[in-house]
Design an enzyme around this catalytic site. Sequence first.
Site, PDB file in Angstrom:
ATOM      1  CE  LYS A 154     -25.299   8.223  -1.781  1.00 10.11           C
ATOM      2  NZ  LYS A 154     -24.305   8.552  -2.609  1.00 10.11           N
ATOM      3  CG  HIS A 209      14.342 -15.614  -6.601  1.00 14.96           C
ATOM      4  ND1 HIS A 209      15.116 -14.586  -5.829  1.00 14.96           N
ATOM      5  CD2 HIS A 209      14.935 -15.747  -7.757  1.00 14.96           C
ATOM      6  CE1 HIS A 209      15.607 -13.843  -6.417  1.00 14.96           C
ATOM      7  NE2 HIS A 209      15.996 -14.487  -7.554  1.00 14.96           N
ATOM      8  N   GLY A 246      -1.829  17.441  11.456  1.00 11.99           N
ATOM      9  CA  GLY A 246      -1.905  16.074  11.928  1.00 11.99           C
ATOM     10  C   GLY A 246      -1.068  15.037  11.251  1.00 11.99           C
ATOM     11  CB  VAL A 255      -3.391   6.753   9.658  1.00  9.58           C
ATOM     12  CG1 VAL A 255      -3.637   5.749   8.164  1.00  9.58           C
ATOM     13  CG2 VAL A 255      -2.703   5.585  10.281  1.00  9.58           C
TER      14      VAL A 255
END
Length: 471
Positions: A37, A450, A190, A193
């Site tokens: 795809k 802020h 693992g 990421v």
Amino acid sequence: MAIETELLILGGGTGGYVAAIRAAQKGLDVVLVEKDKLGGTCLHRGCIPSKALLKSAEVMDTFNMADEFGIEIGETAKVNYSKVTKRKEAIVDQLYQGVQGLVKKNKIKVVQGKGAVLGPSIFSPVSGAVAVTFDDPDKEEEIYVPKKLIIATGSVPNSLPHLPLDEEMILSSDGMLRLQELPERMAIVGGGVIGVEWASLLHSLGVEITIFEALDRLLINESKQVSKALQKQFSKRGIDVKVGQLVEQAEIANGTVSLTIKGEDKPLVVDKVMVAIGRKPVVEGIGLQNTSVKYDAKGIHVNAHYQTSESHIYAIGDCIDTLQLAHVAMKEGELAVDHIVHDTSEPINYVNVPRCTYTSPEIASVGYTKETLPEGKKVKTGTFQFNSNGKALIGGKPDGFVEVIKDEETDDLIGVSIIGPHATNLISEVSTAIYMDASPIEIGEAIHPHPTLSEAIQEAALDVYKLAIHK
């Protein structure tokens, strides 16, 4: 009969379809060959579906924090994973339709089939013609002869011999996205990421998680301070982090997986195991052996303009040895097309590519960390903690910090690391600043609204000069 075209792109993932669109915008006749795809791994098996799951996990975290905000909820929140996955699939489908629409709008010819590069033949005196075969046995093979070829075949999950993937009990990230229900206990092998993102979201959705990393810390490509902070937050949340430990063996029996851990007498028994040890480039089975294009286990060899050893053949994205990130593949695709059209392109400085990890807390960085600085480079650093930032306190997530690195000689901003709320959005300000050769003082003196999280970047930038106001 051979079909001629100006450009053929082999692979319709993020890098491939972006390159195709850019080439079409430049007026080239483009053929895009994709066996699955359009959108590839990022859209269907990576970035988008995993972040959709992470958003559901974030909502669950918010629900569990409701009492801290003075909101009393009578019933306990419950995860309906079927609805979670349906929402994920709906998002993927909407974006998939969008990609298809973009390709159609730009008049790109899409060929749904498996492409293989041919060597010199009756179709072309040089390598680069592509033979496309189809799942339909009644459809004949098609041969395309492009003037230029871009290979964008992407990558697939890596595996370990002693943890063979069956995508049922021992799963890759691909298999994880096909899960129909959540296990009670899970081990993740693992701590990069992919591993830490899944650990974060699964824990938030109620799964008992143990994560193993063979090296001495999580996220080895981030700074030691960021790694330390993430491990501390994971432990605080109840995620069991095992660094410097090896999983040696897995035994499947009675619907569970028993893991043998090096140096441990007792095995760890879990319902499922995820192997998240990175991804490997797709370079086999695409016909490269028919050409003189050089490649190895790390990927296809290219120069700074993404040309292979056969200059009319280019390669981009995960199939070359650069950062395996969707936004990198996109840019490489654009630059490869620029070189095809203009015979020149501006090389990427990969150090200055923003890197994002969508855990809770989020992590993002750009440029150097203290551990990756060139030898002999003198720097000054500034930091600011989110627990001194009003918006972070209001949001109920004040953990984490911003670290800014300045080159002493040039005063240039050369690195920023962020761990904390919305880090992956915040990183764009400093990524742009580095691209524009800004100095930290320019960020610090610019007015920031802020209360916002961006004020933490401003304060860290000022802290380089010991001028932070709220520190």
